[in-house]
Design an enzyme around this catalytic site. Structure first.
Site, mmCIF file in Angstrom:
data_model
loop_
_atom_site.group_PDB
_atom_site.id
_atom_site.type_symbol
_atom_site.label_atom_id
_atom_site.label_comp_id
_atom_site.label_asym_id
_atom_site.label_seq_id
_atom_site.Cartn_x
_atom_site.Cartn_y
_atom_site.Cartn_z
ATOM 1 C CG ASP A 93 33.944 40.011 44.407
ATOM 2 O OD1 ASP A 93 33.080 39.960 43.504
ATOM 3 O OD2 ASP A 93 35.165 40.005 44.169
ATOM 4 C CG ASP A 94 34.533 39.086 49.664
ATOM 5 O OD1 ASP A 94 34.884 38.326 48.739
ATOM 6 O OD2 ASP A 94 35.311 39.870 50.234
ATOM 7 C CG HIS A 144 34.661 35.487 45.490
ATOM 8 N ND1 HIS A 144 35.635 35.868 44.595
ATOM 9 C CD2 HIS A 144 34.888 36.249 46.611
ATOM 10 C CE1 HIS A 144 36.399 36.813 45.141
ATOM 11 N NE2 HIS A 144 35.972 37.050 46.368
ATOM 12 C CG HIS A 148 38.287 35.016 49.651
ATOM 13 N ND1 HIS A 148 39.432 35.782 49.541
ATOM 14 C CD2 HIS A 148 37.302 35.746 49.105
ATOM 15 C CE1 HIS A 148 39.138 36.936 48.961
ATOM 16 N NE2 HIS A 148 37.850 36.935 48.672
ATOM 17 C CG HIS A 235 34.297 43.597 48.326
ATOM 18 N ND1 HIS A 235 35.051 44.505 47.602
ATOM 19 C CD2 HIS A 235 34.951 42.412 48.257
ATOM 20 C CE1 HIS A 235 36.121 43.882 47.126
ATOM 21 N NE2 HIS A 235 36.086 42.614 47.501
#
Ligand SMILES: [Zn+2]
Length: 284
Positions: A93-94, A144, A148, A235
């Site tokens: 993620d991210d 994603h 956020h 991540h």
């Protein structure tokens, strides 16, 4: 004299005739119709109904309406995957981040795949090549959201906008039109599920790299909890995660695992992922 008398008599006759004629016309009752009464007008033929107008074409839905469709894995190449071996989906993620290239190098060296969930605000032009590389290498891009947020706190239109902005960005970069969604913080309720037209993906193994992680903590949490069909949360933001992945992948391969993307996991296991469903945490 005789002639005059005759003329007078003639005139008198004529006058009497006239008078009779007039009075007869005046006093006679209205003539009753003779013969069969004129038939009351036969109704004119009932007019043949004009043809019911053919309905105009049913309106097509406006293009802005997102269509909820089951996740199509028919184009996912799973020819390289042995369905009889254990499978695990790695997710990062991210990103995009400075570690994307190294993560992709590790995956490429080991012939494995993963899913990279992109955070829209994290993207800038300098990541264009590496985001494209994800797809070129057979890995998967995911969505994603743009900023956020905690999606449950937003209304449906805003949730849809958060997802659509990233989808459009990734389509611009890759030509791919649809991406699985990882809700930030794994948070999704019914409102979130129905505001997003693609399946939501969470995880069954949390590396906890986000929570003061270290190389050892990430390695331990993943390796001691992993089983066939798991989806692992990591991540792309931490060097120690990237280093743990570098160690874990060869060890997992030696243990009989294949590391794949989420869509590959679903395709190999014959599982249909549906939008409007609670986030998927594993695919077995
Ligand atoms: Zn995140």
């Amino acid at each position: 004299m005789k002639r005059l008398s005759i003329l007078i008599i003639l005139l008198a006759f004529l006058c009497i005739g006239c008078g009779n004629d007039n009075s007869a016309k005046k006093d006679s009752p209205a003539q009753t119709p003779t013969g069969t009464p004129a038939p009351t007008e036969t109704p004119t033929e009932t007019p043949t109904p004009t043809e019911t107008p053919t309905p105009t074409e049913t309106p097509t839905p406006t293009p802005t309406e997102a269509v909820m469709q089951n996740w199509d894995t028919s184009n996912v190449d799973i020819s390289w995957i042995d369905p009889n071996k254990k499978l695990v989906a790695f997710t990062f993620d991210d990103g995009p981040t400075q570690y994307y290239d190294e993560l992709l190098d590790i995956l490429e060296e080991n012939g494995m795949h993963a899913t990279f969930f992109v955070w829209g605000k994290q993207y800038n032009k300098s990541y264009e090549a590496v985001v494209k590389r994800v797809v070129e290498q057979g890995c998967e891009l995911g969505n994603h959201t743009w900023s956020h947020p905690h999606l449950k706190t937003l209304d449906e239109a805003k949730i849809a906008e958060e997802v659509e902005k990233v989808r459009a960005l990734l389509e611009d970069l890759t030509g791919i039109k649809s991406f699985l969604v990882r809700p930030p913080y794994g948070e999704a309720d019914m409102k979130v599920q129905f505001a997003i037209p693609v399946p939501l993906i969470n995880w069954s193994v949390d590396s906890a790299d986000w929570n003061n992680g270290t190389y050892e903590s990430v390695y331990q949490r993943v390796m001691s909890n992993l089983k066939d069909g798991d989806i692992v949360l990591m991540h792309a933001s931490y060097k120690y995660t990237m280093e743990a992945v570098k160690t874990m992948i060869p060890e997992l391969i030696a243990d009989g695992y294949q590391i794949v993307s989420v869509s590959e996991l679903a395709a190999v296991r014959g599982k249909t992922l549906q939008p409007g469903h609670a986030p998927y945490t594993s695919i077995r």
